[in-house]
Design a protein around this motif. Structure first.
Motif, PDB file in Angstrom:
ATOM      1  N   SER A 174       0.807  -1.226   0.000  1.00 31.62           N
ATOM      2  CA  SER A 174       0.000   0.000   0.000  1.00 31.62           C
ATOM      3  C   SER A 174       0.838   1.272   0.000  1.00 31.62           C
ATOM      4  O   SER A 174       0.285   2.361   0.155  1.00 31.62           O
ATOM      5  CB  SER A 174      -0.926   0.010   1.217  1.00 31.62           C
ATOM      6  N   ASP A 175       2.160   1.160  -0.169  1.00 33.90           N
ATOM      7  CA  ASP A 175       2.975   2.372  -0.185  1.00 33.90           C
ATOM      8  C   ASP A 175       2.577   3.243  -1.374  1.00 33.90           C
ATOM      9  O   ASP A 175       2.275   2.753  -2.463  1.00 33.90           O
ATOM     10  CB  ASP A 175       4.462   2.019  -0.264  1.00 33.90           C
ATOM     11  N   LEU A 176       2.558   4.545  -1.153  1.00 32.19           N
ATOM     12  CA  LEU A 176       2.033   5.485  -2.143  1.00 32.19           C
ATOM     13  C   LEU A 176       2.837   5.467  -3.441  1.00 32.19           C
ATOM     14  O   LEU A 176       2.267   5.534  -4.539  1.00 32.19           O
ATOM     15  CB  LEU A 176       2.006   6.898  -1.557  1.00 32.19           C
ATOM     16  N   GLU A 177       4.151   5.349  -3.327  1.00 35.41           N
ATOM     17  CA  GLU A 177       4.995   5.332  -4.519  1.00 35.41           C
ATOM     18  C   GLU A 177       4.650   4.145  -5.407  1.00 35.41           C
ATOM     19  O   GLU A 177       4.539   4.269  -6.630  1.00 35.41           O
ATOM     20  CB  GLU A 177       6.470   5.267  -4.123  1.00 35.41           C
ATOM     21  N   GLY A 178       4.438   2.995  -4.790  1.00 32.36           N
ATOM     22  CA  GLY A 178       4.068   1.802  -5.547  1.00 32.36           C
ATOM     23  C   GLY A 178       2.698   1.931  -6.185  1.00 32.36           C
ATOM     24  O   GLY A 178       2.485   1.471  -7.313  1.00 32.36           O
ATOM     25  N   CYS A 179       1.769   2.564  -5.467  1.00 32.05           N
ATOM     26  CA  CYS A 179       0.422   2.765  -6.015  1.00 32.05           C
ATOM     27  C   CYS A 179       0.469   3.655  -7.252  1.00 32.05           C
ATOM     28  O   CYS A 179      -0.225   3.397  -8.241  1.00 32.05           O
ATOM     29  CB  CYS A 179      -0.487   3.382  -4.956  1.00 32.05           C
ATOM     30  N   TYR A 180       1.291   4.690  -7.203  1.00 35.64           N
ATOM     31  CA  TYR A 180       1.400   5.598  -8.341  1.00 35.64           C
ATOM     32  C   TYR A 180       2.005   4.910  -9.561  1.00 35.64           C
ATOM     33  O   TYR A 180       1.634   5.187 -10.701  1.00 35.64           O
ATOM     34  CB  TYR A 180       2.236   6.827  -7.969  1.00 35.64           C
ATOM     35  N   SER A 181       2.941   4.007  -9.342  1.00 31.54           N
ATOM     36  CA  SER A 181       3.642   3.392 -10.465  1.00 31.54           C
ATOM     37  C   SER A 181       2.989   2.113 -10.962  1.00 31.54           C
ATOM     38  O   SER A 181       3.256   1.667 -12.069  1.00 31.54           O
ATOM     39  CB  SER A 181       5.097   3.092 -10.079  1.00 31.54           C
ATOM     40  N   SER A 182       2.110   1.517 -10.172  1.00 32.63           N
ATOM     41  CA  SER A 182       1.551   0.217 -10.519  1.00 32.63           C
ATOM     42  C   SER A 182       0.671   0.234 -11.763  1.00 32.63           C
ATOM     43  O   SER A 182       0.845  -0.546 -12.679  1.00 32.63           O
ATOM     44  CB  SER A 182       0.752  -0.340  -9.335  1.00 32.63           C
ATOM     45  N   GLY A 183      -0.305   1.142 -11.766  1.00 34.74           N
ATOM     46  CA  GLY A 183      -1.250   1.183 -12.887  1.00 34.74           C
ATOM     47  C   GLY A 183      -2.487   0.339 -12.648  1.00 34.74           C
ATOM     48  O   GLY A 183      -3.595   0.719 -12.992  1.00 34.74           O
ATOM     49  N   GLU A 184      -2.333  -0.854 -12.050  1.00 35.27           N
ATOM     50  CA  GLU A 184      -3.466  -1.723 -11.715  1.00 35.27           C
ATOM     51  C   GLU A 184      -3.625  -1.711 -10.204  1.00 35.27           C
ATOM     52  O   GLU A 184      -2.730  -2.132  -9.468  1.00 35.27           O
ATOM     53  CB  GLU A 184      -3.223  -3.148 -12.209  1.00 35.27           C
ATOM     54  N   LEU A 185      -4.774  -1.245  -9.728  1.00 35.01           N
ATOM     55  CA  LEU A 185      -4.948  -1.008  -8.298  1.00 35.01           C
ATOM     56  C   LEU A 185      -6.225  -1.640  -7.754  1.00 35.01           C
ATOM     57  O   LEU A 185      -7.171  -1.915  -8.495  1.00 35.01           O
ATOM     58  CB  LEU A 185      -4.977   0.494  -8.033  1.00 35.01           C
TER      59      LEU A 185
END
Length: 299
Positions: free
Chosen positions: A274-285
């Motif tokens: 759930s880290d914000l950086e990972g959420c921004y880069s993931s694309g699929e959430l």
């Protein structure tokens, strides 16, 4: 380098087999596309009629289409659930949900493109699905807004996106080009639609609308608040949202405001993070009120 790669392929049986398999797959698909021959695949016990002119058809044919998301989506669905599919395309997610929710469940599918909607209807008929309620509509936050579904030069049908009729898209974005084709579409708000349909809560909301996520969520505030156990699967990229004159931050903010937490599948660690950086880069959430709602997905 080219000769070295050729040597490896010719002298490694496993690598040679993989390359041969891919080659024949592509060759066969090109035949389907060249003669515009529709064909069917069985995916997750669902018969899906594919039209080779479409981008999704080739990805499904090569078995590369959102494998992780489809797997988790399938594990989440339980008999009797209510599912909303925003951006249904030819219906894969809707059909999978239809099989799993059973006779007492409901699937509401929204697809704004007239051409793609007709393909969705054919796939519903092919599977004799009685619990899918298809709608040739887009979703947003304004009932009276005129929208254009636009496909740019160099992009395929799965990359079409919604814009207001008189909105000037930022041509400097890398995912924007001159218009190849566009169509006017009808739009509704999810809250308005569900209220008229007598739906008081939704268990799973899937959104794949190439950057229009903010407007859909903003037009669904009531159902998002009232559905305590709702899980949302959605695609969201910064480029996509910028093209629709919003941002990833705006999408995340509205979800946080309504009590949802954000997660993405961490491939390296094989867990939801759930880290914000990972959420921004993931694309699929994924969005839900508690991580425990996703815990059963990990085998």
């Amino acid at each position: 380098m080219k000769n070295f790669i050729k040597y490896l392929i010719l002298n490694n049986k496993i690598l040679n087999g993989i390359v041969t398999y891919i080659y024949h797959k592509l060759w066969l698909f090109d035949i389907y596309r060249g003669f515009s021959i529709p064909f069917s695949l069985l995916i997750r016990n669902v018969k899906i009629r594919l039209f080779p002119e479409g981008q999704v058809a080739k990805i499904l044919f090569m078995k590369k289409f959102e494998q992780v998301e489809i797997d988790f989506f399938s594990r989440l669905i339980k008999p009797g659930m209510t599912v909303v599919d925003a951006g249904a395309n030819i219906g894969l997610y809707s059909l999978i949900a239809s099989k799993l929710v059973g006779d007492k469940g409901h699937v509401y599918a929204f697809e704004p493109s007239v051409e793609t909607y007709q393909r969705l209807l054919k796939n519903i008929q092919l599977n004799h699905s009685k619990n899918i309620y298809p709608n040739n509509l887009g979703l947003g936050d304004n009932l009276d807004q005129e929208l254009k579904l636009r496909q740019d030069v160099g992009f395929e049908d799965a990359e079409r996106y919604l814009v207001p009729a008189n909105f000037e898209v930022n041509s400097e974005l890398s995912n924007v080009n001159s218009i190849e084709k566009e169509e006017s579409i009808k739009i509704t708000m999810l809250d308005d639609f569900l209220e008229k349909s007598g739906v008081e809560s939704v268990d799973l909301l899937k959104i794949d609308t190439e950057g229009f996520e903010y407007y859909i969520l903003n037009g669904a505030r009531k159902i998002l608040k009232s559905s305590d156990k709702m899980i949302i699967l959605f695609e969201c990229t910064e480029l996509g949202t910028q093209r629709s004159n919003t941002s990833q931050k705006a999408v995340f903010d509205i979800l946080h405001e309504l009590g949802f937490n954000l997660y993405y599948w961490n491939i390296q660690e094989k867990k939801f993070s759930s880290d914000l950086e990972g959420c921004y880069s993931s694309g699929e959430l994924w969005a839900c009120r508690s991580e425990a709602q996703l815990s059963g997905l990990i085998c």
